[in-house]
Motif scaffolding. Structure first.
Motif, PDB file in Angstrom:
ATOM      1  N   LYS A  48       0.825  -1.193   0.000  1.00  0.00           N
ATOM      2  CA  LYS A  48       0.000   0.000   0.000  1.00  0.00           C
ATOM      3  C   LYS A  48       0.860   1.244   0.000  1.00  0.00           C
ATOM      4  N   ALA A  49       1.935   1.196   0.751  1.00  0.00           N
ATOM      5  CA  ALA A  49       2.804   2.355   0.797  1.00  0.00           C
ATOM      6  C   ALA A  49       3.425   2.616  -0.542  1.00  0.00           C
ATOM      7  N   LYS A  50       3.890   1.548  -1.155  1.00  0.00           N
ATOM      8  CA  LYS A  50       4.524   1.748  -2.450  1.00  0.00           C
ATOM      9  C   LYS A  50       3.517   2.184  -3.504  1.00  0.00           C
ATOM     10  N   ASP A  51       2.295   1.660  -3.415  1.00  0.00           N
ATOM     11  CA  ASP A  51       1.292   2.076  -4.380  1.00  0.00           C
ATOM     12  C   ASP A  51       1.043   3.566  -4.273  1.00  0.00           C
ATOM     13  N   SER A  52       1.117   4.138  -3.066  1.00  0.00           N
ATOM     14  CA  SER A  52       0.942   5.570  -2.932  1.00  0.00           C
ATOM     15  C   SER A  52       2.028   6.307  -3.687  1.00  0.00           C
ATOM     16  N   ASP A  53       3.220   5.737  -3.678  1.00  0.00           N
ATOM     17  CA  ASP A  53       4.334   6.346  -4.377  1.00  0.00           C
ATOM     18  C   ASP A  53       4.219   6.140  -5.878  1.00  0.00           C
TER      19      ASP A  53
ATOM     20  N   SER B  89       5.256   8.094 -16.132  1.00  0.00           N
ATOM     21  CA  SER B  89       4.603   6.783 -16.119  1.00  0.00           C
ATOM     22  C   SER B  89       3.126   6.893 -15.791  1.00  0.00           C
ATOM     23  N   GLU B  90       2.687   7.989 -15.157  1.00  0.00           N
ATOM     24  CA  GLU B  90       1.280   8.173 -14.857  1.00  0.00           C
ATOM     25  C   GLU B  90       0.454   8.333 -16.131  1.00  0.00           C
ATOM     26  N   PHE B  91       1.100   8.807 -17.184  1.00  0.00           N
ATOM     27  CA  PHE B  91       0.393   9.099 -18.429  1.00  0.00           C
ATOM     28  C   PHE B  91       0.690   8.076 -19.522  1.00  0.00           C
ATOM     29  N   PHE B  92       1.928   7.569 -19.564  1.00  0.00           N
ATOM     30  CA  PHE B  92       2.332   6.697 -20.658  1.00  0.00           C
ATOM     31  C   PHE B  92       2.568   5.251 -20.237  1.00  0.00           C
ATOM     32  N   GLY B  93       2.588   4.978 -18.936  1.00  0.00           N
ATOM     33  CA  GLY B  93       2.792   3.618 -18.462  1.00  0.00           C
ATOM     34  C   GLY B  93       4.251   3.302 -18.198  1.00  0.00           C
ATOM     35  N   ARG B  94       4.473   2.181 -17.500  1.00  0.00           N
ATOM     36  CA  ARG B  94       5.833   1.765 -17.153  1.00  0.00           C
ATOM     37  C   ARG B  94       6.631   1.386 -18.401  1.00  0.00           C
TER      38      ARG B  94
ATOM     39  N   GLY C 289      10.236   0.844  -8.827  1.00  0.00           N
ATOM     40  CA  GLY C 289       9.574   0.374  -7.617  1.00  0.00           C
ATOM     41  C   GLY C 289       8.087   0.197  -7.820  1.00  0.00           C
ATOM     42  N   GLY C 290       7.483   1.067  -8.632  1.00  0.00           N
ATOM     43  CA  GLY C 290       6.061   0.947  -8.931  1.00  0.00           C
ATOM     44  C   GLY C 290       5.738  -0.332  -9.665  1.00  0.00           C
TER      45      GLY C 290
ATOM     46  N   PHE D 179      10.907  -8.829 -22.834  1.00  0.00           N
ATOM     47  CA  PHE D 179      10.308  -9.615 -21.752  1.00  0.00           C
ATOM     48  C   PHE D 179       9.594  -8.814 -20.667  1.00  0.00           C
ATOM     49  N   LEU D 180       9.539  -7.506 -20.780  1.00  0.00           N
ATOM     50  CA  LEU D 180       8.908  -6.720 -19.727  1.00  0.00           C
ATOM     51  C   LEU D 180       7.613  -6.100 -20.261  1.00  0.00           C
ATOM     52  N   PRO D 181       6.464  -6.637 -19.888  1.00  0.00           N
ATOM     53  CA  PRO D 181       5.188  -6.113 -20.376  1.00  0.00           C
ATOM     54  C   PRO D 181       4.745  -4.903 -19.558  1.00  0.00           C
ATOM     55  N   GLU D 182       3.673  -4.291 -20.002  1.00  0.00           N
ATOM     56  CA  GLU D 182       3.070  -3.202 -19.233  1.00  0.00           C
ATOM     57  C   GLU D 182       2.379  -3.783 -17.996  1.00  0.00           C
ATOM     58  N   THR D 183       2.570  -3.150 -16.842  1.00  0.00           N
ATOM     59  CA  THR D 183       1.953  -3.631 -15.606  1.00  0.00           C
ATOM     60  C   THR D 183       1.124  -2.562 -14.898  1.00  0.00           C
ATOM     61  N   TYR D 184       1.115  -1.339 -15.405  1.00  0.00           N
ATOM     62  CA  TYR D 184       0.404  -0.242 -14.757  1.00  0.00           C
ATOM     63  C   TYR D 184      -1.075  -0.318 -15.125  1.00  0.00           C
ATOM     64  N   GLU D 185      -1.924  -0.631 -14.161  1.00  0.00           N
ATOM     65  CA  GLU D 185      -3.314  -0.969 -14.447  1.00  0.00           C
ATOM     66  C   GLU D 185      -4.116   0.166 -15.078  1.00  0.00           C
TER      67      GLU D 185
END
Length: 491
Positions: free
Chosen positions: A5-10, A112-117, A163-164, A227-233
């Motif tokens: 939860k803490a990391k998700d806030s970040d 990353s908030e706009f374009f993703g990880r 970290g996200g 090998f690294l897909p998008e993970t930002y929901e």
């Protein structure tokens, strides 16, 4: 380590709700037809093997970026000879890179908030690799230093969102260990740099320092691409909404991120101002960040101190001096191996406080680090004499290496939990301040050790660390009272 939860806030700073549920049937849709992820579409539903493979790629990438900061350590002599510059100018190769990694998250973190990880990884790491070609093949010192600064800035974008990604992959019950592994990886980079650079500069031209680094970075970039897909929901929801609009021809499908009124420029403006407001108004944040900054400054100062302690005092050659950094790395790995104990301790505190422990419970591990870090430095200070076997200061370095991880663990997790609504900004302020220390400390390390000697200079650092060691104990007692008046804590 930080809770999920803490990391998700970040990491998940976008003000949207991501609900992982099956999408309703067309007849059950709400009038605005908001898209949801099916359970199997959530990154948290991946197999453990796939999750950990992604964590490994992220950790190696983080270590690679920070390794580039210290790779320059043993290349300084070659840079001085080829470009005809002083030792201080050569050290700027380290300082400017570190300054770039510290300031970059303020500008690039919100991307990353706009374009993703995935987009941030691919763009920033591609730029990082490209800019390091300029470092490796620079025809003069000015070009070399400019590209070093820019490559640090590019690499920081990767560090600010990694970290996200870990928080995206694991739920609350399972995130602590992978987050602990990730949090250690950026601090292993500065230790790996001298190991690589020592062997290269003992046997090859100094430019091979960066050729070898580029090989590593190139392989990492390939791994990221493949090998690294998008993970930002929020971005996954956006992609799903776009796919449904295309497949059905119905333009009513939307994802929350598509309806938010937050612009990228507003996000960058907030990212560049709120961290400094937290540092100015929050005494706990400021003092803990200064403590963490001193620790990182000492780690980077060792790039100049160890060649004096082990090179001059114990007559190590270049590659053996590089190997002397193994002690710090062993201490860090030992600290990582003890994480299950601290994770279990925090779980007991969660039960004790009915699921809502105060941030001060995160300071326990910092109390141990506050003892180990100055202890290791004092031990090293009084065992640097040539007549004392070289293994003594090396073992001492493992003690303060262990203390380093404990201190950073407590500072990171406390900041995230104490300033949960502004966790990303609290950590950005930490990153900026500690990077200043890390950039400046190598510049005065040589003169300080020349003037005070190995014992006096190292003991001075130990004394400064001792002055700050009461912080976790004091804030454990008075933290709740100070946070009651906080402008940035949870309401």
């Amino acid at each position: 380590m930080p809770s999920s939860k803490a990391k998700d806030s970040d990491a998940l700073a976008v003000d949207v709700d991501v609900v992982v549920t099956a999408a309703p049937a067309p007849s059950e849709k709400a009038p605005d037809w908001e898209v949801h992820l099916d359970a199997h579409e959530s990154p948290k539903q991946m197999s453990n093997a796939r999750k950990w493979s992604q964590v490994l790629i992220i950790c190696v990438g983080s270590a690679c970026v920070t390794c580039f900061s210290s790779l320059a350590g043993f290349a300084e002599a070659g840079i001085q000879r080829e470009f005809g510059v002083s030792h201080t100018v050569a050290i700027l190769s380290i300082s400017l890179f570190v300054a770039g990694t510290g300031s970059g998250p303020l500008l690039l973190g919100p991307l990353s908030e706009f374009f993703g990880r995935q987009a941030v990884y691919r763009f920033s790491y591609s730029l990082f690799v490209a800019l390091n070609f300029g470092v490796a093949f620079a025809p003069n010192i000015a070009t070399h230093l400019v590209f070093r600064s820019l490559s640090g800035l590019a690499g920081s974008a990767f560090l600010s969102v990694a970290g996200g990604s870990v928080a995206d992959l694991f739920d609350d019950q399972h995130v602590a260990l992978p987050m602990a592994v990730y949090t250690t990886s950026p601090f292993m980079g500065p230790i790996l740099g001298p190991l690589i650079s020592g062997f290269v500069n003992q046997n090859l031209h100094w430019r091979w320092t960066y050729y070898v680094g580029l090989m590593w970075a190139g392989v990492e970039l390939l791994m990221l691409l493949l090998f690294l897909p998008e993970t930002y929901e929020p971005v996954l929801l956006k992609w799903k909404a776009a796919r449904l609009r295309k497949e059905t021809g119905d333009s009513a499908y939307f994802a929350p991120i598509e309806r938010m009124d937050k612009s990228i420029f507003a996000a960058i403006r907030a990212s560049c101002t709120i961290p400094f407001r937290i540092l100015y108004h929050e005494r706990i944040s400021l003092l803990l960040n200064i403590w963490a900054s001193l620790v990182l400054g000492v780690i980077y100062l060792t790039l100049q101190a160890f060649p004096i302690i082990f090179g001059r005092q114990h007559h190590f050659n270049v590659q053996m001096t590089g190997l002397s950094f193994i002690g710090i790395g062993i201490g860090m790995c030992t600290a990582l191996a003890t994480q299950p104990f601290w994770i279990n301790l925090q779980r007991r505190k969660v039960i004790q406080y009915n699921g809502n422990p105060p941030p001060e419970t995160r300071l326990y591990i910092g109390m141990v680090g506050a003892v180990l870090f100055p202890l290791g430095l004092f031990w090293m200070a009084f065992t640097t004499y040539p007549r004392v076997h070289w293994s003594n200061p090396m073992v001492a370095s493992s003690v303060f290496g262990m203390g380093t991880i404990y201190i950073y663990t407590t500072v990171f997790t406390f900041l995230v939990t104490a300033y949960r609504p502004y966790a990303a900004s609290a950590l950005a302020g930490n990153s900026f301040l500690r990077s200043i220390f890390a950039a400046v400390f190598p510049l005065f390390a040589g003169p300080m050790y020349e003037r005070l000697g190995t014992v006096g200079a190292t003991a001075l650092l130990a004394g400064l660390a001792t002055l700050m060691s009461p912080f976790p104990f004091v804030f454990y007692r008075i933290g709740p009272r100070l946070r009651a008046h906080s402008r940035f804590g949870p309401r």
